[in-house]
Write a protein that holds these residues in place. Structure first.
Motif, PDB file in Angstrom:
ATOM      1  N   THR A   1       0.856  -1.197   0.000  1.00 43.09           N
ATOM      2  CA  THR A   1       0.000   0.000   0.000  1.00 43.09           C
ATOM      3  C   THR A   1       0.891   1.245   0.000  1.00 43.09           C
ATOM      4  O   THR A   1       2.114   1.144   0.236  1.00 43.09           O
ATOM      5  CB  THR A   1      -0.870   0.044   1.273  1.00 43.09           C
TER       6      THR A   1
ATOM      7  N   SER B   1     -12.136  -3.326   4.527  1.00 45.09           N
ATOM      8  CA  SER B   1     -12.105  -1.894   4.865  1.00 45.09           C
ATOM      9  C   SER B   1     -11.612  -1.705   6.304  1.00 45.09           C
ATOM     10  O   SER B   1     -10.834  -0.794   6.585  1.00 45.09           O
ATOM     11  CB  SER B   1     -13.463  -1.254   4.593  1.00 45.09           C
ATOM     12  N   GLN B   2     -12.032  -2.610   7.224  1.00 46.05           N
ATOM     13  CA  GLN B   2     -11.561  -2.509   8.621  1.00 46.05           C
ATOM     14  C   GLN B   2     -10.048  -2.730   8.699  1.00 46.05           C
ATOM     15  O   GLN B   2      -9.315  -1.971   9.346  1.00 46.05           O
ATOM     16  CB  GLN B   2     -12.251  -3.561   9.510  1.00 46.05           C
TER      17      GLN B   2
ATOM     18  N   MET C   1     -10.765   0.063  -2.016  1.00 43.21           N
ATOM     19  CA  MET C   1     -11.963  -0.775  -2.140  1.00 43.21           C
ATOM     20  C   MET C   1     -12.232  -1.058  -3.625  1.00 43.21           C
ATOM     21  O   MET C   1     -12.608  -2.158  -4.002  1.00 43.21           O
ATOM     22  CB  MET C   1     -13.181  -0.068  -1.522  1.00 43.21           C
TER      23      MET C   1
ATOM     24  N   LEU D   1     -15.230  -7.394   1.419  1.00 44.15           N
ATOM     25  CA  LEU D   1     -14.983  -5.944   1.371  1.00 44.15           C
ATOM     26  C   LEU D   1     -15.181  -5.262   2.720  1.00 44.15           C
ATOM     27  O   LEU D   1     -14.457  -4.326   3.061  1.00 44.15           O
ATOM     28  CB  LEU D   1     -15.870  -5.303   0.304  1.00 44.15           C
ATOM     29  N   GLU D   2     -16.166  -5.743   3.483  1.00 46.02           N
ATOM     30  CA  GLU D   2     -16.427  -5.130   4.786  1.00 46.02           C
ATOM     31  C   GLU D   2     -15.201  -5.295   5.705  1.00 46.02           C
ATOM     32  O   GLU D   2     -14.691  -4.344   6.284  1.00 46.02           O
ATOM     33  CB  GLU D   2     -17.686  -5.791   5.398  1.00 46.02           C
TER      34      GLU D   2
ATOM     35  N   LEU E   1      -9.038   4.905   1.282  1.00 48.73           N
ATOM     36  CA  LEU E   1      -9.930   3.745   1.436  1.00 48.73           C
ATOM     37  C   LEU E   1     -10.802   3.474   0.203  1.00 48.73           C
ATOM     38  O   LEU E   1     -10.789   2.351  -0.315  1.00 48.73           O
ATOM     39  CB  LEU E   1     -10.780   3.900   2.706  1.00 48.73           C
ATOM     40  N   PRO E   2     -11.550   4.484  -0.307  1.00 45.22           N
ATOM     41  CA  PRO E   2     -12.392   4.183  -1.469  1.00 45.22           C
ATOM     42  C   PRO E   2     -11.586   3.688  -2.661  1.00 45.22           C
ATOM     43  O   PRO E   2     -12.018   2.795  -3.399  1.00 45.22           O
ATOM     44  CB  PRO E   2     -13.060   5.523  -1.806  1.00 45.22           C
TER      45      PRO E   2
ATOM     46  N   GLU F   1      -6.222   8.338   5.382  1.00 45.18           N
ATOM     47  CA  GLU F   1      -6.947   7.073   5.270  1.00 45.18           C
ATOM     48  C   GLU F   1      -8.276   7.263   4.525  1.00 45.18           C
ATOM     49  O   GLU F   1      -8.677   6.429   3.713  1.00 45.18           O
ATOM     50  CB  GLU F   1      -7.168   6.570   6.694  1.00 45.18           C
ATOM     51  N   GLN F   2      -8.960   8.391   4.775  1.00 46.46           N
ATOM     52  CA  GLN F   2     -10.263   8.639   4.150  1.00 46.46           C
ATOM     53  C   GLN F   2     -10.145   8.729   2.625  1.00 46.46           C
ATOM     54  O   GLN F   2     -11.035   8.297   1.905  1.00 46.46           O
ATOM     55  CB  GLN F   2     -10.877   9.958   4.684  1.00 46.46           C
TER      56      GLN F   2
ATOM     57  N   PHE G   1      -7.831  -2.475   6.337  1.00 46.62           N
ATOM     58  CA  PHE G   1      -7.084  -1.421   5.647  1.00 46.62           C
ATOM     59  C   PHE G   1      -6.938  -0.199   6.550  1.00 46.62           C
ATOM     60  O   PHE G   1      -5.850   0.376   6.667  1.00 46.62           O
ATOM     61  CB  PHE G   1      -7.796  -1.050   4.334  1.00 46.62           C
ATOM     62  N   LYS G   2      -8.051   0.168   7.218  1.00 42.70           N
ATOM     63  CA  LYS G   2      -8.003   1.351   8.099  1.00 42.70           C
ATOM     64  C   LYS G   2      -7.007   1.118   9.246  1.00 42.70           C
ATOM     65  O   LYS G   2      -6.218   1.992   9.595  1.00 42.70           O
ATOM     66  CB  LYS G   2      -9.396   1.643   8.664  1.00 42.70           C
TER      67      LYS G   2
END
Ligand code: IMP
Length: 431
Positions: free
Chosen positions: A108, A159-160, A192, A155-156, A188-189, A184-185, A162-163
């Motif tokens: 990442t 996302s956790q 995803m 995906l759910e 994230l998208p 992070e905001q 990844f954050k």
């Protein structure tokens, strides 16, 4: 069928891409097993030069499937770009042509930021990494907190995870290195979306490769980097964070201790290295400029991944002997022989000297080469341009002698000699 493995015998950049391209004609699968987009494999087909960092070079053959094995660290941004680049060159890229191991790890932007911050913190002791986040991604893997390809399937949960990953990396970036935190905001998208796009490619690639081999199909394992960059047995700490060795092809592809049919060692006719670290046969000045090229051609000695000028030198037979042994190389391909034309003398390092003693082998691996001075054998050079030569007999006698001395010094036979970047610029050694 037995697995075929292709490895670099030096510090990477031996020309593995073109050799894999040559040997993978008719192969069912070509699989990468280590590293990530720190690699730069160049393949020239007609007017097109492909520079691949993640996808196996064998994918240039339309009938061959590419596999990214569990030993790899995969940057989804690079991967999706490279998939698109192949499509733009008329090659199909779909799950029928490419599979990604569920157990490979993801790189990442946090890994890249950490790589750069850690390099800056090393000051004068910099390793000269490619800045692709390789070390930090393998660090997370070994620390059992990495993001795996498999995580992208839910995906759910992804996302956790990844954050949490970005938050943890930010702690180090800010508190240890005084660097800027990542947003992070914003990331994230984006990630995803990468996950959605890559989901169809995720597979049990070990099972896939196993069934291909037991079904009688040819599978090639494509090593990245080179033997002397191996984390355990290379010029530590000036190494990469994975194993480019032939033995790692089995673990890095999720295979057992199955039969290996051949281990092809790709050896450049001279020595190069990018980044810091020992280099006993390094040359400078005019000889170096001559070996390196000006950078005007894609195959001149400038990093495919970073564009940095490579350090260059004479072939190191001591290190080559070591590489042949620790990989179990069964045959070699000598690349870039054409570059040596016009040099009055060809030098090969046949031993090291230290404290009045001669060493034909490394007493304690290549990590500390500082006590050693290269002992050279000088061979006659040749003037003829080799780029048009296609048969062994048509090579100048001096060039054939040089290749035979490489065989004798290294202990492994030479099967092919490349005399240019094009597919057909190859000579088979027939006697
Ligand atoms: P890293 O793999 O980016 O961590 O870099 C570690 C060392 O390996 C540096 O000296 C890099 O220049 C070198 N390196 C990594 N990948 C390659 C490659 O594909 N070819 C040549 N050198 C490489």
């Amino acid at each position: 069928m037995a697995l075929e493995i292709i490895v670099g015998t030096q510090w990477g950049d031996e020309g593995k891409g073109r050799v894999v391209d040559m040997l993978s004609a008719g192969a069912a699968i070509v699989a990468r097993y280590n590293g990530g987009d720190n690699a730069g494999h160049t393949v020239t087909v007609g007017a097109t030069t492909f520079k691949l960092h993640l996808l196996p070079s064998g994918m240039i053959h339309p009938e061959t499937m590419g596999v990214l094995g569990n030993g790899m660290v995969v940057n989804p941004i690079t991967l999706l770009k490279e998939m698109e680049m192949l499509r733009q060159n008329g090659l199909e890229v779909n799950p029928g042509r490419l599979r990604l191991s569920f157990a490979a790890h993801l790189i990442t932007p946090a890994h890249k930021a950490l790589d750069n911050a850690q390099e800056a913190a090393r000051g004068k002791a910099q390793l000269g990494t490619t800045g692709r986040g390789i070390g930090p991604a393998y660090t997370d893997k070994a620390a059992r907190r990495g993001l795996r390809v498999q995580d992208m399937l839910d995906l759910e949960q992804f996302s956790q995870k990844f954050k949490a990953h970005i938050a943890e990396a930010n702690q180090s970036l800010v508190n240890l290195y005084g660097a800027e935190p990542l947003n992070e905001q914003a990331l994230l998208p984006e990630f995803m979306e990468y996950a959605r796009q890559l989901q169809p490619y995720v597979d049990d690639t070990g099972g896939l490769v196993h069934h291909a081999l037991t079904g009688g199909k040819r599978v090639l394992a494509e090593g990245a980097q080179g033997t002397l960059l191996d984390l355990d047995l290379g010029t530590y700490p000036y190494v990469t964070s994975s194993s480019p060795l032939a033995s790692a092809a089995l673990s890095g592809l999720g295979l057992g201790a199955i039969p290996v049919g051949r281990v092809v060692g790709v050896t450049k006719a001279f020595q190069t290295r990018v980044g810091a670290g020992p280099f006993p046969t390094e040359v400078f000045g005019e000889d170096a400029d001559r070996l390196r090229g000006s950078g005007s051609k894609p195959w001149d000695e400038f990093g495919t991944t970073t564009g940095r000028p490579r350090r260059v030198g004479w072939l190191d037979g001591v290190l080559l002997r070591y590489a042949i042994r620790i990989n179990g190389v069964t045959e070699q391909v000598i690349t870039k022989m054409d570059i040596l034309s016009g040099l009055p003398v060809q030098r090969i390092c046949v031993a090291y000297r230290a404290g009045g003693k001669i060493f034909e082998n490394l007493p304690m691996g290549p990590a500390d080469l500082s006590p050693f001075e290269a002992v050279y054998e000088d061979l006659p050079g040749w003037d003829a341009d080799l780029t048009g030569v296609r048969s062994w007999e048509d090579l100048p006698a001096e060039a054939r002698h040089y290749v035979r001395r490489i065989e004798e010094i290294s202990g492994a036979p030479v099967r092919y000699v490349s005399v240019g970047p094009e597919r057909e610029q190859v000579v088979e050694k027939t006697s």
